[in-house]
Design a protein around this motif. Structure first.
Motif, short mmCIF file in Angstrom:
data_model
loop_
_atom_site.label_atom_id
_atom_site.label_comp_id
_atom_site.label_asym_id
_atom_site.label_seq_id
_atom_site.Cartn_x
_atom_site.Cartn_y
_atom_site.Cartn_z
N GLY A 40 8.43 8.77 9.80
CA GLY A 40 9.54 9.13 8.92
C GLY A 40 9.56 8.37 7.61
N LYS A 41 8.82 7.27 7.54
CA LYS A 41 8.76 6.47 6.33
C LYS A 41 7.73 6.99 5.33
CE LYS A 41 9.95 2.37 9.09
NZ LYS A 41 9.46 1.06 9.58
N VAL A 42 6.87 7.87 5.79
CA VAL A 42 5.81 8.40 4.95
C VAL A 42 6.38 9.42 3.97
CG1 VAL A 42 3.71 9.80 4.94
CG2 VAL A 42 4.02 8.02 6.67
N THR A 43 6.02 9.29 2.70
CA THR A 43 6.56 10.19 1.68
C THR A 43 5.48 11.02 0.98
OG1 THR A 43 6.43 8.46 -0.01
CG2 THR A 43 8.50 8.65 1.23
N SER A 44 4.22 10.76 1.30
CA SER A 44 3.15 11.51 0.63
C SER A 44 1.95 11.65 1.55
CB SER A 44 2.72 10.81 -0.66
OG SER A 44 2.08 9.59 -0.37
N VAL A 45 1.07 12.58 1.22
CA VAL A 45 -0.15 12.78 1.99
C VAL A 45 -1.01 11.52 1.96
CG1 VAL A 45 -2.31 14.07 2.13
CG2 VAL A 45 -0.16 15.26 1.65
N ASP A 46 -1.10 10.89 0.79
CA ASP A 46 -1.92 9.68 0.66
C ASP A 46 -1.42 8.57 1.56
OD1 ASP A 46 -3.75 10.76 -1.10
OD2 ASP A 46 -2.62 10.16 -2.88
N GLU A 47 -0.09 8.39 1.62
CA GLU A 47 0.47 7.36 2.50
C GLU A 47 0.10 7.65 3.95
OE1 GLU A 47 4.62 6.55 2.12
OE2 GLU A 47 4.55 6.49 -0.06
N PHE A 48 0.17 8.90 4.32
CA PHE A 48 -0.15 9.31 5.69
C PHE A 48 -1.62 9.03 6.01
CE2 PHE A 48 -1.49 12.90 8.53
CZ PHE A 48 -0.90 12.42 9.69
N LEU A 49 -2.51 9.44 5.11
CA LEU A 49 -3.94 9.25 5.34
C LEU A 49 -4.34 7.77 5.33
CD1 LEU A 49 -5.37 12.15 3.14
CD2 LEU A 49 -5.10 12.13 5.62
N ASP A 50 -3.60 6.98 4.56
CA ASP A 50 -3.93 5.55 4.46
C ASP A 50 -3.46 4.75 5.67
OD1 ASP A 50 -5.17 5.92 2.05
OD2 ASP A 50 -3.45 5.32 0.84
N ASP A 51 -2.52 5.30 6.43
CA ASP A 51 -2.08 4.62 7.65
C ASP A 51 -2.90 5.16 8.81
OD1 ASP A 51 -0.75 3.78 10.02
OD2 ASP A 51 1.12 3.53 8.89
N TYR A 52 -3.96 4.47 9.14
CA TYR A 52 -4.93 4.99 10.11
C TYR A 52 -4.29 5.25 11.47
CZ TYR A 52 -9.14 5.63 12.87
OH TYR A 52 -10.09 6.16 13.70
N ARG A 53 -3.36 4.39 11.88
CA ARG A 53 -2.75 4.58 13.21
C ARG A 53 -1.97 5.89 13.27
NH1 ARG A 53 0.28 -0.76 15.29
NH2 ARG A 53 0.48 0.54 17.18
N LEU A 54 -1.22 6.18 12.21
CA LEU A 54 -0.45 7.43 12.18
C LEU A 54 -1.40 8.63 12.09
CD1 LEU A 54 2.46 6.63 9.69
CD2 LEU A 54 2.58 6.75 12.18
N TYR A 55 -2.32 8.54 11.16
CA TYR A 55 -3.24 9.64 10.90
C TYR A 55 -4.10 9.96 12.12
CZ TYR A 55 -7.43 11.86 8.86
OH TYR A 55 -8.49 12.67 8.59
#
Length: 766
Positions: A40-55
C-alpha cells in the motif's frame, strides 16, 4: 511409495487446512506480512519493481517467477491501459500477464478533479437545476398569490421567508442588506398621503436629488470642456441611479394597500392587478426564461400590443421589444432597434422596401413585417397593430423560441466545462476558473455571487469521512453535494476519485466476465455471446462509478451477476441475504462472516469494494497500488503456488494434478490446454498419448483434445475432480518411480510457460 492418487487426496481432502498449514510456515507468513504491510505504500511502478520482496512475491503468486528478471518487460505490462485492446498486456498471448496487470492500479489510479462519471453527473445536475429553477418560479408565484390573501399585516409578509424573498427579489433588493424597518414603513405607506412614512422619509431625499439633478443639468449645458462635461455626466448618472432606487420603493408602496399601522384592510393586502404587477416584476428578475416567465411575457405582450398606436411604443418598451425579437429569431447583435423599426414600417407592396429587399436573404424580416400592420410612418389605429390571429401566431412563435438562446448558452457552458475541468489540478485553479466555478455552483443551486470563495475552498478541502469537517458544519446539502462531486484532498490537490471499485478492478471484472460467458462456444455462438457480454460490461463499467452503497450494488441483479460470473460463481446459487452478510463483514476481523467462509473468494470479492462494514462508501481503502481484495488474492495465490511446489518435491504428479485443478476454471478452449506445457502433459498422461503427440499440427492436436475431453466439463468442479482422479491413476501407471518430466515442465524456463529472451526483446521493442 505413496500413490499419486492418495497423495493428492491427502492434500485436497481438506484443501483449506493444507493451505492454512502452508500459510503458517514462517517463511511464507513472513513474506505475506511484508507484502500486506508494504504494498500500500508503493506509489509507482518503479517503486514496486525496485522492492524485490514485493515484486518477486507477486510474480511467484501469478506463476511468473521465472520472469522476475525481466523488469523492463514487466514495466510495460504494468503500465498498460487494460481498457485498450491494443495495449501491451492485452497483446501478449499469455493471459497471465494481463491478469498480473489487472491485480494492480498503476494504469488506472488517475488523479483528477472529476472522473468522467462525475462530470456527467455534474452536467445532469446543472440541467436539472436549471429546469427546477424554472419550475420554482411558478411554485413561488402561486405561493405568494395564495398567501397574500391570508396575511393579516406587513409583519406576516416580512416574517415569512418565502414571501419576503419573493417581494425583495421582485424589486431587485439585495436580501443580505435590506432594512426591515424601511421595508415595513414603505409597505404601510400611502404614496398620495404627504404625511405617510415614505413621503416623510424618502420624499425629502427625492426632492433633494431632483434639485441636484436640475442643477447638474444646468451646469452641463454651460460646461465648455470635455473633462468638465464627463464629470458632470457621471454625477448625473449617480443622481439618476439614486432616484431609480427611491422610485422602486414608491412602486412597492403602490403595489400594496396595507393600513398605516401595518395591518391589512378587509379587502385584502393586494388587489388582483397589484399581485399581477409584483408577479411580473418577479418574473422579469429571473436570470433564465422559464415556462412561467414565457407565459407571463406572452400575457404582457397580448395586453400591451392592444394599446400600441406607433412603432415607437414597441421600441420604447424593453419587454415588448425583446419579446418580438425573440419570437422572430432576431436576437443577433446586428439586429438593433432601427432594424426592427425599418422592418415594421416597410410597405410590403413595394418591392424595394426594407423588408422585401432584405427578406430575400433574411426571410425572418419579411415574416416579422407580415405579422404587424403599421403604416410607413409608424402609425396605426390603437388596437390595430395586430389582428387577434397575428397576436396568437406571434405568441406561439415565442413559445417555440424563447429558450433557444439559453439552450445554446447551456450547451456552450457544458462544452466549456467539460473541456476545462480536466485541466484543473488544485482547488485554487478551480476557484480561479470563473466558467467552471460558476457552472459547478449553479449546478448545486448555489448563487456564485452570494458565497465567498473562501467558503467554497474550505468545502472542497473538507474530509467527507470526518463529520466534524467544515462542510458538515454548514448544515446545507448543497455544499455537501458540491464537495462529493469533486476529488480534492485536504491540501487542495486532486486525488483519485472515490468509487465503489477502482477503474482497474472494474476493467478486470468486465474482462473476466466476457471470458466466462464465451467459454467453449463455437464461432457463431461466441460472436453473439460477446455482443451480449459487451452490453452487460458497458452497463457495469458505467454503473459501478455511481454506486454509493453496498445495498445499491446488492439490489442490482445485473451488477451482482457480472461480479459473480467473473469470479466463476454461478449467480443462481447465491441469494441476496448471503451477499448482505458478506458485505456487512469486516475484512480485518478473522471471526467475521466473510472470513469464516471456506472459499476465500468471498473475501477477495469484498476486498475489491470501497465499502465499510456498514455498506457505505469510504475513502479508507481507496489508495495504494492494490485493493484489499487483490492483496488477499495475491496472498492466496502465493500460498497455493507454494503448496504445489512443496508437493512437487515429493511427487510431481500431485503438483500437476493441483495445477490442473487450479487452472481448469480459467481455460476457454482446447488451445489453452495446448499452449501450457503442464496442462498438455496432464492431458497426454490422462489419455496415454505418446510424446510425439506434440509434433502434430496444432489444429490436429486441438481436435484430439476436444475428442477425448468434453471441455464443457471444465465448468463442473465434480467432473474436474474425476479428471484429476483419472490422471493420478494413469500417472502412476506411466511412472514407476518418483521422478518425472513433470518437474522440468513446471520449472523449466524453456517451456511454453516461460518466454524466451528473443521474444522479450521483440516485444519490448513494440
Amino acid at each position: 511409495m505413496v500413490s499419486t492418487y492418495l497423495s493428492y487426496d491427502l492434500v485436497t481432502r481438506d484443501l483449506s487446512a493444507s493451505l492454512k498449514r502452508v500459510s503458517n510456515q514462517s517463511t511464507v507468513s513472513r513474506e505475506a506480512e511484508y507484502y500486506k504491510e508494504n504494498i500500500g505504500k508503493v506509489t509507482s511502478v518503479d517503486e514496486f519493481l525496485d522492492d524485490y520482496r514485493l515484486y518477486s512475491y507477486a510474480m511467484k503468486a501469478h506463476g511468473l517467477e521465472d520472469m522476475t528478471y525481466a523488469k523492463a518487460f514487466m514495466r510495460k505490462v504494468l503500465e498498460s491501459d487494460l481498457s485498450d485492446d491494443n495495449s501491451f498486456a492485452n497483446l501478449v498471448a499469455d493471459d497471465r500477464y494481463r491478469d498480473f496487470a489487472t491485480a494492480f492500479n498503476f494504469s488506472s489510479a488517475e488523479k483528477t478533479a472529476q472522473s468522467s462519471t462525475q462530470v456527467g453527473a455534474m452536467v445532469d445536475l446543472y440541467t436539472e437545476t436549471m429546469v427546477s429553477q424554472g419550475d420554482n418560479v411558478t411554485t413561488e408565484t402561486n405561493y405568494f398569490n395564495a398567501m397574500m390573501d391570508e396575511v393579516g399585516g406587513v409583519d406576516d409578509v416580512l416574517n415569512n421567508n418565502r414571501l419576503r424573498d419573493y417581494l425583495l427579489t421582485s424589486y431587485g433588493i439585495d436580501q443580505r442588506y435590506y432594512s426591515r424597518s424601511l421595508i415595513r414603513g414603505v409597505l404601510s405607506s400611502d404614496t398620495s398621503d404627504s404625511s405617510s412614512y415614505i413621503n416623510q422619509t424618502l420624499g425629502p431625499q427625492r426632492d433633494d436629488l431632483n434639485a441636484k439633478l436640475s442643477d447638474a443639468n444646468t451646469r452641463l449645458d454651460a460646461a465648455t470642456t470635455d473633462n468638465e462635461k464627463k464629470a458632470i455626466k457621471a454625477e448625473i448618472a449617480g443622481y439618476d441611479a439614486s432616484l431609480a432606487t427611491i422610485q422602486k420603493y414608491y412602486d412597492m408602496a403602490d403595489a400594496f394597500q396595507f393600513n398605516a399601522d401595518g395591518s391589512a384592510p378587509s379587502t385584502g393586502a393586494q388587489t388582483a392587478d397589484q399581485k399581477a404587477t409584483v408577479n411580473s416584476l418577479y418574473v422579469s428578475q429571473q436570470e433564465r426564461v422559464s415556462t412561467a416567465t414565457a407565459l407571463a411575457d406572452a400575457t404582457y405582450f397580448e395586453q400591451k400590443i392592444a394599446t400600441v398606436d406607433n412603432v415607437s411604443d414597441i421600441i420604447a418598451d424593453t419587454r415588448l421589444y425583446k419579446f418580438i425579437k425573440t419570437a422572430y429569431g432576431l436576437t443577433g447583435a446586428t439586429v438593433v432597434s432601427s432594424t426592427i423599426e425599418q422592418i415594421l414600417t416597410s410597405d410590403l407592396n413595394d418591392p424595394t422596401s426594407y423588408a422585401n429587399t432584405f427578406g430575400k436573404s433574411r426571410p425572418e424580416y419579411l415574416k416579422l413585417a407580415q405579422a404587424f400592420n403599421f403604416n410607413t410612418d409608424g402609425t396605426v389605429a390603437v388596437g390595430s397593430a395586430q389582428t387577434a390571429a397575428q397576436t396568437e401566431a406571434t405568441k406561439n412563435l415565442y413559445y417555440n423560441t424563447y429558450d433557444d438562446v439559453q439552450d445554446k448558452a447551456d450547451e456552450k457552458a457544458i462544452s466549456l466545462y467539460k473541456a476545462a475541468i480536466s485541466e484543473i489540478d488544485t482547488v485554487d485553479e478551480f476557484l480561479a476558473k470563473s466558467d467552471v466555478y460558476s457552472f459547478a455552483l449553479k449546478a448545486v443551486g448555489i448563487d456564485p455571487d452570494e458565497v465567498s470563495k473562501f467558503t467554497i475552498s474550505q468545502v472542497l478541502k473538507s474530509d467527507l469521512e470526518d463529520k466534524k469537517s467544515y462542510v458538515y458544519g454548514l448544515k446545507d446539502e448543497r455544499y455537501l453535494t458540491l464537495a462529493k462531486a469533486f476529488n480534492f484532498g485536504k491540501d487542495g490537490n486532486v486525488t483519485v476519485p472515490l468509487t465503489a471499485q477502482s477503474q482497474g478492478t472494474i476493467t478486470s471484472i468486465a474482462s473476466d466476465y466476457t471470458v466466462m460467458k464465451t467459454r467453449f462456444l463455437d464461432k457463431d455462438a461466441t460472436t453473439k455471446a460477446k455482443e451480449d457480454a459487451k452490453a452487460e460490461v458497458s452497463y457495469y463499467s458505467e454503473k459501478m462509478l455511481s454506486i454509493q452503497t453496498a445495498s445499491e450494488f446488492i439490489n442490482d441483479d445485473r451488477l451482482t451477476n457480472i461480479v459473480l460470473t467473473a469470479y466463476g460463481i454461478d449467480p443462481g446459487t447465491v441469494d441476496k441475504n448471503f451477499l448482505k452478510q458478506v458485505f456487512s463483514s469486516d475484512l480485518g476481523d478473522p471471526n467475521s462472516f466473510v472470513n469464516k467462509q471456506e472459499n476465500s473468494v468471498w473475501a477477495e470479492i469484498l476486498g475489491t469494494f470501497n465499502f465499510d462494514a456498514r455498506g457505505n462508501l469510504t475513502d479508507d481503502f481507496n489508495n495504494g497500488t492494490q485493493s484489499r481484495g487483490k492483496i488477499i488474492e495475491t496472498q492466496n495465490k502465493y500460498t497455493r503456488q507454494t503448496l504445489e511446489e512443496e508437493q512437487g518435491e515429493t511427487n510431481n504428479g500431485v503438483r500437476l494434478a493441483l495445477y490442473f485443478e487450479r487452472m481448469a476454471p480459467t481455460m476457454t478452449s482446447a488451445y489453452d490446454m495446448l499452449s501450457d506445457s503442464a496442462l498438455l502433459e496432464f492431458f497426454r498422461v490422462s489419455f496415454q498419448l505418446p510424446d510425439s503427440f506434440s509434433n502434430l499440427d496444432v489444429d490436429k492436436q486441438a481436435e484430439l483434445v476436444k475428442k477425448y475431453m468434453n471441455l464443457e466439463d471444465l465448468k463442473d468442479p465434480d467432473k474436474v475432480g474425476k479428471m484429476v482422479d483419472k490422471f493420478t491413476v494413469m500417472y502412476d501407471l506411466q511412472n514407476g518411480e518418483a521422478s518425472s518430466s513433470a518437474l522440468s515442465i513446471l520449472t523449466s524456463t524453456s517451456s511454453s510457460i516461460g518466454i524466451s529472451a528473443d521474444l522479450l526483446t521483440s516485444l519490448a521493442q513494440k
